[in-house]
Design an enzyme around this catalytic site. Sequence first.
Site, short mmCIF file in Angstrom:
data_model
loop_
_atom_site.label_atom_id
_atom_site.label_comp_id
_atom_site.label_asym_id
_atom_site.label_seq_id
_atom_site.Cartn_x
_atom_site.Cartn_y
_atom_site.Cartn_z
N THR A 175 -0.82 1.08 -10.37
CA THR A 175 -2.13 0.50 -10.07
C THR A 175 -2.98 1.42 -9.21
OG1 THR A 175 -3.20 -1.60 -9.51
CG2 THR A 175 -1.53 -0.78 -7.97
N GLU B 107 0.83 -1.21 0.00
CA GLU B 107 0.00 0.00 0.00
C GLU B 107 0.86 1.26 0.00
OE1 GLU B 107 -3.06 -0.07 -0.58
OE2 GLU B 107 -3.86 -1.99 0.10
N ARG C 9 0.61 3.78 -3.22
CA ARG C 9 -0.02 5.09 -2.95
C ARG C 9 1.04 6.18 -2.77
NH1 ARG C 9 -5.82 3.71 -0.21
NH2 ARG C 9 -5.73 1.48 -0.51
N ASP D 42 -4.81 -9.81 -8.87
CA ASP D 42 -5.08 -8.85 -9.95
C ASP D 42 -3.88 -8.09 -10.52
OD1 ASP D 42 -4.94 -7.51 -7.51
OD2 ASP D 42 -6.87 -6.50 -7.66
N GLU E 124 -11.97 0.48 -11.06
CA GLU E 124 -11.47 -0.35 -12.16
C GLU E 124 -12.36 -0.34 -13.40
OE1 GLU E 124 -11.34 -1.12 -8.98
OE2 GLU E 124 -9.25 -1.63 -8.56
C1 DMJ Z 1 -6.34 0.45 -5.31
O1 DMJ Z 1 -5.62 0.61 -4.15
C2 DMJ Z 1 -5.51 -0.18 -6.39
O2 DMJ Z 1 -6.12 0.02 -7.62
C3 DMJ Z 1 -5.27 -1.64 -6.17
O3 DMJ Z 1 -4.59 -2.24 -7.24
C4 DMJ Z 1 -6.58 -2.35 -5.98
N1 DMJ Z 1 -7.40 -1.73 -5.00
C5 DMJ Z 1 -7.60 -0.31 -5.04
C6 DMJ Z 1 -8.74 0.16 -5.90
O4 DMJ Z 1 -9.80 -0.67 -5.99
#
Ligand code: DMJ
Length: 449
Positions: free
Chosen positions: A440, A113, A117, A240, A356
């Site tokens: 992501t 995380e 982030r 994912d 997403e």
């Molecule tokens: C985000 O923190 C990122 O996109 C992660 O890959 C998946 N979960 C959340 C959004 O849904």
Amino acid sequence: MRIMIVAAMLGGLLPGPPVAGAQQSEDARLAGEVRAEFLHTWHAYKTYAWGHDELRPLSASYRDWYGESFYMTAMDALDTMVLMGLKEEADSTREFIATHLSFDRDVSVKNFEFTIRFLGGLLSSYQMTGDGRLLRLARDLGDRLLPAFRSPTGMPYVNVNLKTGAVRGTVSNPAEIGTLLLEFGALGRITGDPRYYDTAKNALRALYRLRSPIGLVGESIDVESGRWVGKESHVTGGIDSYYEYLLKCARLFDDEECRRMWLASVGPLNAYIADSSAGGLWYGHADMTTGKRTATLFGSLDAFLPAVLALSGDIRRGRDLEESCLRMWERYGIEPEQLDYRTMTAKDPGYALRPEIIESAYYLYHFTHDGRYLRMGREFFDSLKKYCRTDAGYAALSDVVSKKKADSMESFFLAETLKYLYLLFAPPETLDFDAVTFNTEAHPLRRTW
Ligand code: DMJ
């Protein structure tokens, strides 16, 4: 007769794409509306949660992940403000982060995380603004996260203490192990220090080598022994973004090994996880060793895959899967966290304000220029406003069936959900899609090296 049809079209009585000028002004109006909703949410965050990680939109209060704040929402939202042209807000937020954010804390944080982030957010904002203080923060964070990778396999532990480097959490998953190289790699390329790239790449490679003989990965793994703990394979949370980063690392770094790993992984994904038996294209769950179907579940997190398929050049599967995602959305008027696509019932009814499905619409619109994706984006935006908007920002739903709200607004709502929605409607020159690779968490990284 011909004359009547032409007259009807001019009068807008027959369905068809709007003329170019009208479409552009409609898109501009929607982009402006998304920006206004961003500001509504941002002002709520500033009023009720400033200086904290997250806004709690129902109680008009805040939440800090670790009891003390890292200003997560401000960090995650910064590059969205830059892209939206909110100059004053972006400048003051950047100044606040540069002068207040410190990672010199005795706190054990989630490596994944903090990488997606903070490391991703700092690097993209640094690239957009040229503020060297953000790069120094990124480097400091990278150094503090590196001890996480000191396991016998090179795959990172789940948590690392930012001050002491102490680690914990031996059971991790492909997403948390394999979704680090864009950020560590960019840090390495920008600073010229190869440790960052090599360490994250090594972890990704170690995981890839543990795939099953049929080429699938499971959902949990012991990073000390390399033993699979959970052998169910799918594309939802826990796995994912491992796939996403194989492809995107090939793209951002022109890394041939990542390209080979992606190509060797997407085949098994389409052979064993893809499922057309219930009508339309879905990606379900299967045993990683046998490939046998274990569940017909798909959810809001899985909706990243149309974007990744499209980015890989597989527009057909990307389009087909986004149509299924739309069906998932329309089942209850907004998507659930998990849906059984065979019975079309929610198995986990929450909606966490996830991005997403919108991200995929944005990618597909970029590649196809098909107005269908603009219309989808509009539908998603309408549902968000209808079901999730509150006086103090936007709220997750605890139940998409009853539409009961939850007192939570994760930072990715401003980093991702509203950013992708804005980019979908904004003029293409707002961001040169081909020149960036989104991490992501929707932080665009640019190849400047
Ligand atoms: C985000 O923190 C990122 O996109 C992660 O890959 C998946 N979960 C959340 C959004 O849904």
